[in-house]
Design an enzyme around this catalytic site. Structure first.
Site, PDB file in Angstrom:
ATOM      1  N   LYS A   1       0.808  -1.222   0.000  1.00 29.67           N
ATOM      2  CA  LYS A   1       0.000   0.000   0.000  1.00 29.67           C
ATOM      3  C   LYS A   1       0.844   1.276   0.000  1.00 29.67           C
ATOM      4  O   LYS A   1       0.472   2.288  -0.572  1.00 29.67           O
ATOM      5  CB  LYS A   1      -0.952   0.008   1.189  1.00 29.67           C
ATOM      6  CG  LYS A   1      -2.127  -0.953   1.012  1.00 29.67           C
ATOM      7  CD  LYS A   1      -3.233  -0.666   1.997  1.00 29.67           C
ATOM      8  CE  LYS A   1      -4.464  -1.509   1.702  1.00 29.67           C
ATOM      9  NZ  LYS A   1      -4.272  -2.935   2.057  1.00 29.67           N
TER      10      LYS A   1
ATOM     11  N   GLU B   1      -9.844   7.456   3.548  1.00 35.38           N
ATOM     12  CA  GLU B   1     -10.763   6.583   4.268  1.00 35.38           C
ATOM     13  C   GLU B   1      -9.993   5.332   4.669  1.00 35.38           C
ATOM     14  O   GLU B   1      -8.996   4.986   4.049  1.00 35.38           O
ATOM     15  CB  GLU B   1     -11.925   6.191   3.362  1.00 35.38           C
ATOM     16  CG  GLU B   1     -11.643   5.026   2.397  1.00 35.38           C
ATOM     17  CD  GLU B   1     -10.522   5.260   1.386  1.00 35.38           C
ATOM     18  OE1 GLU B   1     -10.248   6.442   1.060  1.00 35.38           O
ATOM     19  OE2 GLU B   1      -9.914   4.280   0.924  1.00 35.38           O
TER      20      GLU B   1
ATOM     21  N   SER C   1       1.748  -9.754  -1.038  1.00 36.65           N
ATOM     22  CA  SER C   1       1.361  -8.345  -0.890  1.00 36.65           C
ATOM     23  C   SER C   1       1.704  -7.748   0.471  1.00 36.65           C
ATOM     24  O   SER C   1       1.909  -6.540   0.578  1.00 36.65           O
ATOM     25  CB  SER C   1      -0.136  -8.178  -1.169  1.00 36.65           C
ATOM     26  OG  SER C   1      -0.904  -9.045  -0.354  1.00 36.65           O
TER      27      SER C   1
HETATM   28  C1  LIG Z   1      -5.110  -3.965   1.458  1.00 37.90           C
HETATM   29  C2  LIG Z   1      -4.401  -5.235   1.179  1.00 37.90           C
HETATM   30  C3  LIG Z   1      -4.772  -6.092   0.113  1.00 37.90           C
HETATM   31  C4  LIG Z   1      -5.977  -5.851  -0.757  1.00 37.90           C
HETATM   32  O1  LIG Z   1      -5.953  -4.679  -1.480  1.00 37.90           O
HETATM   33  P1  LIG Z   1      -5.651  -4.629  -3.041  1.00 37.90           P
HETATM   34  O2  LIG Z   1      -5.990  -3.248  -3.416  1.00 37.90           O
HETATM   35  O3  LIG Z   1      -6.524  -5.647  -3.711  1.00 37.90           O
HETATM   36  O4  LIG Z   1      -4.217  -4.945  -3.237  1.00 37.90           O
HETATM   37  C5  LIG Z   1      -4.023  -7.237  -0.119  1.00 37.90           C
HETATM   38  N1  LIG Z   1      -2.962  -7.548   0.665  1.00 37.90           N
HETATM   39  C6  LIG Z   1      -2.583  -6.760   1.699  1.00 37.90           C
HETATM   40  C7  LIG Z   1      -1.406  -7.158   2.511  1.00 37.90           C
HETATM   41  C8  LIG Z   1      -3.285  -5.573   1.990  1.00 37.90           C
HETATM   42  O5  LIG Z   1      -2.897  -4.803   3.004  1.00 37.90           O
END
Ligand SMILES: *Cc1c(COP(=O)(O)O)cnc(C)c1O
Length: 391
Positions: free
Chosen positions: A94, A116, A375
């Site tokens: 993020k 938000e 992610s």
């Molecule tokens: C917020 C988040 C997501 C989901 O958000 P996307 O916009 O689909 O990437 C996925 N993995 C993690 C670790 C997150 O913090």
């Protein structure tokens, strides 16, 4: 980062029939200005150098494309690489987008960032980068969410942000978004609304993709260095779709690379959704029998959203990308497998991608290559998983 100019369709923010900007006139005007400014800076040398500087010095990029040797051996098929977004400062992808948007806000002369947040992850990333870049920061959060995520509220405050608990509607994410948009319309001359995923009206999906595409820019270079060829598949989890679109971006024009998005079976927007307008843009949406957005549920807080980014909706309908669902049990299993076999505790969100890779890898040959986008890291989820496994 892509050097090419935006195509005409992309400029209007359409991906096939999806995307667009379905908002009240006063908001439309504010978003038009934002779209023009983004267009101006996206290929600006100095702006990009500044973005790269903070990605390197503050976030810690580039992060590794790591060969998961033990997982590969256990599954007995394709060679598995992990793109380590979990190693970024703040522990997830993020922050890439947040820094990009704040730098743009500064160029536009904004003094104040608003955002938000649902569970708090986007709020914490925003508060972090605002602190680093010296921006005033206000985070809107549903009152119910502030009660459930008290520690994240404290984290944001510690980082210098003001957290506004929204006591309207159900006190959830949607109410926080409405409140933040009201703030933007009133204060747009010095306020910038920082959206956290590849969703929302134009230009947000295009802008978020641009800043997150650093993921695949790096992974493409890295896989070519390590293997001398492109991967056979790239796998990422889709909540709103930002880490996935960033992980796919530089492979979309490489027809031989399979692009695979994974979603929770109880928030299967892409697998089961129908075209509809939600939160100011058109995408695939999970609808109930009366045609209203369906409440969703996921064990991963970051995936609990009934819509999805417009470009994913288009990639699904055009057949360029594939989307699958996994169950809660498969996610919990994947969470433990990566922890035990690779010494990496993934976010529950990321464990969705791993869960699907576990099914796909054994079907492929040992010469084939898979990249899984990790992610985020799972420290935030350990207590929850403890509750689910030990009770
Ligand atoms: C917020 C988040 C997501 C989901 O958000 P996307 O916009 O689909 O990437 C996925 N993995 C993690 C670790 C997150 O913090």
């Amino acid at each position: 980062m892509r050097e090419a100019k935006m195509s005409a369709a992309e400029r209007k923010g359409y991906f096939g029939e999806f995307g667009g900007s379905f908002v009240p006139p006063e908001l439309y005007e504010v978003l038009e200005i934002l779209a023009d400014e983004f267009e101006k800076y996206r290929n600006d040398r100095e702006f990009n150098d500044e973005f790269r500087y903070y990605l390197k010095e503050f976030v810690g990029r580039e992060n590794p494309l790591y060969f998961a040797e033990r997982l590969t051996k256990t599954l007995g098929g394709a060679k598995i690489y992990l793109k380590r977004e979990d190693l970024n400062h703040t522990g997830a992808h993020k922050i890439n987008n947040v820094i990009g948007q704040i730098l743009l806000a500064k160029r536009m002369g904004a003094k104040r960032i608003i955002a938000e947040t649902g569970a708090g992850q986007h709020g914490v990333a925003t508060a972090t980068a605002c602190s680093m870049l010296g921006m005033d920061c206000t985070i809107y959060m549903g009152k119910l969410d502030t009660e459930r995520q008290a520690l994240n509220v404290f984290r944001m405050e510690l980082l210098g942000a003001k957290v506004v608990a929204v006591d309207k509607g159900q006190g959830r994410l949607k109410d926080a978004v409405d409140e933040a948009l009201g703030d933007l319309v009133e204060n747009y001359q010095h306020t910038f609304y920082l959206l956290g995923s590849a969703v929302g009206p134009h230009p947000y999906p295009t802008m978020v993709k641009h800043f997150q595409s650093v993921i695949s820019e790096e992974s493409k270079r890295q896989i070519l260095e390590k293997e001398g060829r492109l991967p056979d598949a790239v796998i990422a989890v889709t909540g709103g779709g930002s880490n996935a679109i960033g992980a796919f971006a530089h492979y979309i024009d490489e027809a031989a690379v399979r692009l695979i998005g994974v979603e929770p079976d109880q928030a299967a927007t892409l697998t089961k959704g129908k075209p509809a307008v939600i939160h100011g843009f058109k995408c695939l949406v999970l609808l109930d029998e009366d045609g209203n957005p369906q409440p969703t549920y996921s064990i991963a807080a970051g995936l609990d959203y009934p819509g999805i980014g417009p470009e994913h909706s288009y990639l699904k309908m055009s057949g360029r990308a594939e989307y699958y669902t996994v169950t809660k049990e498969e996610v919990l299993d994947a969470f433990q497998v990566l922890s035990k076999q690779e010494g990496i505790i993934p976010a529950l969100e990321s464990a969705h991608a791993i869960a699907y890779a576990k099914k796909l890898a054994p079907q492929l040959s040992k010469e084939q290559l898979i990249i899984i986008n990790i992610s985020g890291r799972g420290d935030k989820d350990v207590e929850q998983v403890y509750g689910m496994l030990k009770k």
